[in-house]
Write an enzyme that holds these catalytic residues in place. Structure first.
Site, PDB file in Angstrom:
ATOM      1  CG  HIS A   1       5.064  -9.893  -4.332  1.00 32.62           C
ATOM      2  ND1 HIS A   1       5.807  -9.028  -5.104  1.00 32.62           N
ATOM      3  CD2 HIS A   1       3.775  -9.463  -4.413  1.00 32.62           C
ATOM      4  CE1 HIS A   1       5.000  -8.116  -5.634  1.00 32.62           C
ATOM      5  NE2 HIS A   1       3.776  -8.354  -5.222  1.00 32.62           N
TER       6      HIS A   1
ATOM      7  CG  HIS B   1       0.335  -8.909  -9.102  1.00 33.70           C
ATOM      8  ND1 HIS B   1       1.489  -9.607  -8.819  1.00 33.70           N
ATOM      9  CD2 HIS B   1       0.300  -7.872  -8.225  1.00 33.70           C
ATOM     10  CE1 HIS B   1       2.129  -8.999  -7.828  1.00 33.70           C
ATOM     11  NE2 HIS B   1       1.418  -7.945  -7.450  1.00 33.70           N
TER      12      HIS B   1
ATOM     13  CG  ASP C   1      -0.660  -7.993  -4.535  1.00 32.10           C
ATOM     14  OD1 ASP C   1       0.474  -8.522  -4.402  1.00 32.10           O
ATOM     15  OD2 ASP C   1      -0.831  -6.930  -5.152  1.00 32.10           O
TER      16      ASP C   1
ATOM     17  CG  HIS D   1      -1.509  -4.340  -0.454  1.00 28.72           C
ATOM     18  ND1 HIS D   1      -1.234  -5.676  -0.667  1.00 28.72           N
ATOM     19  CD2 HIS D   1      -0.835  -3.663  -1.427  1.00 28.72           C
ATOM     20  CE1 HIS D   1      -0.432  -5.798  -1.703  1.00 28.72           C
ATOM     21  NE2 HIS D   1      -0.177  -4.595  -2.185  1.00 28.72           N
TER      22      HIS D   1
END
Length: 288
Positions: free
Chosen positions: A69, A226, A230, A253
């Site tokens: 973030h 979001h 990311d 991720h």
């Protein structure tokens, strides 16, 4: 550009961001580790864990977790060189988005270096696929993120997001999107001794009926925004902006880092170039 600011989070973490000289990149310093092994460079090959967030580490084993973030905020507003001092192993989650970091940096302002910015220009397609997920880099004249997600939940469904990475677009359309999770998964994590700092103060929580948070969503498609946030943060571990289009289906991720490593490892797929400003505004957001 660089900036300097400090904060104390509700999790009793002290974080200080200090300006750095041109070419330093983003460097984390674990101020609670009293040795010369407390420096962790924000690089793709420093990623050591990708569960519930992105963790980076150095050769001595010092780690910093949940960097994505802050890294997204730095990428979105154009901070290239920064020393980030933190007195614990994890960045404060704040409200689950990048917005608090953006606001803090904007309060102190940015300083431009005399030397021009450098960027990684994508020269040819690079594609990775794993476990039903797909991510690719494609040549483009400006940094772009394209993400689509699909969840069998009435509040989410299929969503897509495409945006140019510019300070204005990021601040207005992406930075405020919070991380999200399902109540049943959160309860399982608590039982396993994980996610102890998680709450509706720093995430969008879903149950079988819908969004549990009393304030609701900040955007109708906050979930995919979001995921795009990311991705931007994970990709900034390249050490420079990427002039290209990153397109990812059902990203996380792990695949963000895998795709970035695949790009950087193929030296015929990219080159360093001067970064030019003035990209056109292009935003497309959709839900079905």
């Amino acid at each position: 550009m660089c900036a300097g600011v400090g904060l104390h989070s509700g999790d009793h973490v002290r974080l200080v961001m200090q300006p750095a000289s041109a070419g330093t990149g983003i460097v984390f310093i674990r101020s609670d580790i009293k040795s010369h092994d407390n420096r962790i460079e924000a690089r793709a090959d420093a990623v050591s864990a990708v569960r519930l967030g992105t963790t980076i580490s150095n050769a001595a084993g010092a780690t910093v977790a949940t960097v994505e973030h802050l890294m997204a905020a730095l990428a979105g507003i154009g901070v290239d060189d920064l020393i980030v001092e933190i007195d614990g192993p994890e960045l404060p989650v704040m409200d689950g988005s990048s917005a608090p970091f953006v606001e803090l940096i904007h309060k102190v302002g940015l300083t431009a270096h005399a030397m021009p910015r450098r960027a990684i220009q994508v020269l040819k397609p690079v594609v990775v696929e794993t476990e039903g997920r797909r991510a690719s880099f494609l040549p483009a004249l400006r940094p772009m993120i394209e993400v689509d997600i699909s969840f069998e939940h009435q509040a989410v469904g299929r969503q897509s997001c495409v945006f140019d990475v510019t300070p204005d677009i990021f601040a207005e359309d992406i930075a405020g999107a919070r991380t999200f999770g399902f109540k049943k998964d959160y309860e399982a994590l608590l039982a396993a001794g994980l996610a102890r700092g998680g709450s509706m103060d720093n995430a969008v929580v879903l149950d079988e009926e819908g969004v549990v948070n009393p304030e609701g969503l900040r955007f109708a498609d906050e979930f995919v925004r979001h995921k795009a946030l990311d991705a931007l943060g994970d990709l900034y571990l390249a050490g420079a902006p990427i002039l290209g289009r990153y397109s990812a289906s059902r990203p996380g991720h792990a695949i963000n880092n895998e795709a970035l490593r695949a790009l950087l490892s193929d030296t015929s797929a990219w080159k360093m170039v001067p970064m030019r400003g003035g990209v056109a505004k292009e935003v497309a957001l959709a839900k079905s």
